[in-house]
Motif scaffolding. Sequence first.
Motif, PDB file in Angstrom:
ATOM      1  N   LEU A  62      36.126-158.412 -39.249  1.00 32.85           N
ATOM      2  CA  LEU A  62      36.826-158.888 -40.453  1.00 32.85           C
ATOM      3  C   LEU A  62      36.350-160.295 -40.810  1.00 32.85           C
ATOM      4  O   LEU A  62      36.152-160.622 -41.975  1.00 32.85           O
ATOM      5  CB  LEU A  62      38.346-158.881 -40.231  1.00 32.85           C
ATOM      6  CG  LEU A  62      38.998-157.503 -40.226  1.00 32.85           C
ATOM      7  CD1 LEU A  62      40.471-157.619 -39.859  1.00 32.85           C
ATOM      8  CD2 LEU A  62      38.873-156.847 -41.586  1.00 32.85           C
ATOM      9  N   GLU A  90      39.375-149.006 -37.114  1.00 33.56           N
ATOM     10  CA  GLU A  90      39.835-150.266 -37.698  1.00 33.56           C
ATOM     11  C   GLU A  90      38.864-151.356 -37.316  1.00 33.56           C
ATOM     12  O   GLU A  90      38.419-151.409 -36.185  1.00 33.56           O
ATOM     13  CB  GLU A  90      41.205-150.627 -37.112  1.00 33.56           C
ATOM     14  CG  GLU A  90      42.302-150.372 -38.087  1.00 33.56           C
ATOM     15  CD  GLU A  90      43.630-150.839 -37.539  1.00 33.56           C
ATOM     16  OE1 GLU A  90      43.762-152.032 -37.244  1.00 33.56           O
ATOM     17  OE2 GLU A  90      44.513-150.005 -37.444  1.00 33.56           O
ATOM     18  N   PRO A  91      38.522-152.232 -38.275  1.00 35.92           N
ATOM     19  CA  PRO A  91      37.571-153.275 -37.928  1.00 35.92           C
ATOM     20  C   PRO A  91      38.202-154.279 -36.975  1.00 35.92           C
ATOM     21  O   PRO A  91      39.384-154.567 -37.037  1.00 35.92           O
ATOM     22  CB  PRO A  91      37.227-153.933 -39.269  1.00 35.92           C
ATOM     23  CG  PRO A  91      38.181-153.405 -40.278  1.00 35.92           C
ATOM     24  CD  PRO A  91      38.897-152.256 -39.668  1.00 35.92           C
ATOM     25  N   SER A  92      37.409-154.804 -36.127  1.00 31.86           N
ATOM     26  CA  SER A  92      37.882-155.808 -35.181  1.00 31.86           C
ATOM     27  C   SER A  92      38.030-157.132 -35.915  1.00 31.86           C
ATOM     28  O   SER A  92      37.476-157.331 -36.990  1.00 31.86           O
ATOM     29  CB  SER A  92      36.896-155.941 -34.033  1.00 31.86           C
ATOM     30  OG  SER A  92      35.687-156.511 -34.512  1.00 31.86           O
ATOM     31  N   MET A 127      43.722-151.696 -30.398  1.00 31.61           N
ATOM     32  CA  MET A 127      43.064-151.451 -31.634  1.00 31.61           C
ATOM     33  C   MET A 127      42.769-149.988 -31.816  1.00 31.61           C
ATOM     34  O   MET A 127      42.380-149.316 -30.877  1.00 31.61           O
ATOM     35  CB  MET A 127      41.734-152.168 -31.594  1.00 31.61           C
ATOM     36  CG  MET A 127      41.750-153.281 -32.528  1.00 31.61           C
ATOM     37  SD  MET A 127      40.116-153.635 -32.784  1.00 31.61           S
ATOM     38  CE  MET A 127      39.817-154.990 -32.994  1.00 31.61           C
ATOM     39  N   LEU A 128      42.946-149.558 -33.020  1.00 28.85           N
ATOM     40  CA  LEU A 128      42.662-148.173 -33.331  1.00 28.85           C
ATOM     41  C   LEU A 128      41.191-148.026 -33.649  1.00 28.85           C
ATOM     42  O   LEU A 128      40.543-148.948 -34.121  1.00 28.85           O
ATOM     43  CB  LEU A 128      43.473-147.707 -34.533  1.00 28.85           C
ATOM     44  CG  LEU A 128      44.981-147.700 -34.373  1.00 28.85           C
ATOM     45  CD1 LEU A 128      45.598-147.405 -35.707  1.00 28.85           C
ATOM     46  CD2 LEU A 128      45.406-146.684 -33.348  1.00 28.85           C
ATOM     47  N   GLN A 129      40.807-146.870 -33.344  1.00 30.25           N
ATOM     48  CA  GLN A 129      39.405-146.625 -33.624  1.00 30.25           C
ATOM     49  C   GLN A 129      39.231-146.477 -35.131  1.00 30.25           C
ATOM     50  O   GLN A 129      40.029-145.844 -35.814  1.00 30.25           O
ATOM     51  CB  GLN A 129      38.959-145.355 -32.917  1.00 30.25           C
ATOM     52  CG  GLN A 129      37.503-145.363 -32.781  1.00 30.25           C
ATOM     53  CD  GLN A 129      37.062-144.284 -31.796  1.00 30.25           C
ATOM     54  OE1 GLN A 129      37.790-143.360 -31.493  1.00 30.25           O
ATOM     55  NE2 GLN A 129      35.875-144.422 -31.316  1.00 30.25           N
TER      56      GLN A 129
END
Length: 178
Positions: A11, A5-7, A1-3
């Motif tokens: 979401l 971006e919501p997990s 996961m990119l920092q």
Amino acid sequence: MLQGEPSPEELEAAQAANEAEALDALAVAQGELAALQTKNAELADQYLRAQADVQNARRRADEEVSKARKFAVEAFAESLLPVTDSLEAGLAVKDATPEQIREGAEATLRQLKSALERNKVIEVAPAPGTKFDPHQHQAISMVPADQEPNTVVSVLQKGYTINDRVLRPALVTVSAPK
């Protein structure tokens, strides 16, 4: 996961929050709809009642007009009954003198004039020299006279008005232009 971006949990929580807001908005809209439907039903009922009131008022007014037309002459006829009684009483006297007959006729005429006046029937008898009024007078002839042109010289028959409306114009002779 990119920092940034919501997990998936975030979401899912956001989606649940959006659904909860949508459900709340739906509940509010349904409440408003129910209130508006209630208000609409009240207004429809008020409209129907108002229509019924108007129809009842119209029916009552029509009945009153009908009664007024039917009985309009009642008061007038009632005021003429004493005149009829006087005429009958005068005719019942077998050996009346001419003076008595004249007195009785004059008294009966006074009664009749009084009854007419009580019912707003007013005599129109213009005095000689009065300006000719085509709204109340009818000129039968023009005669040479020492008066101004178009003035009443004599009254051949009295006229009458009822509530300021001409019932019969006075028949008059008028002075001719010189």
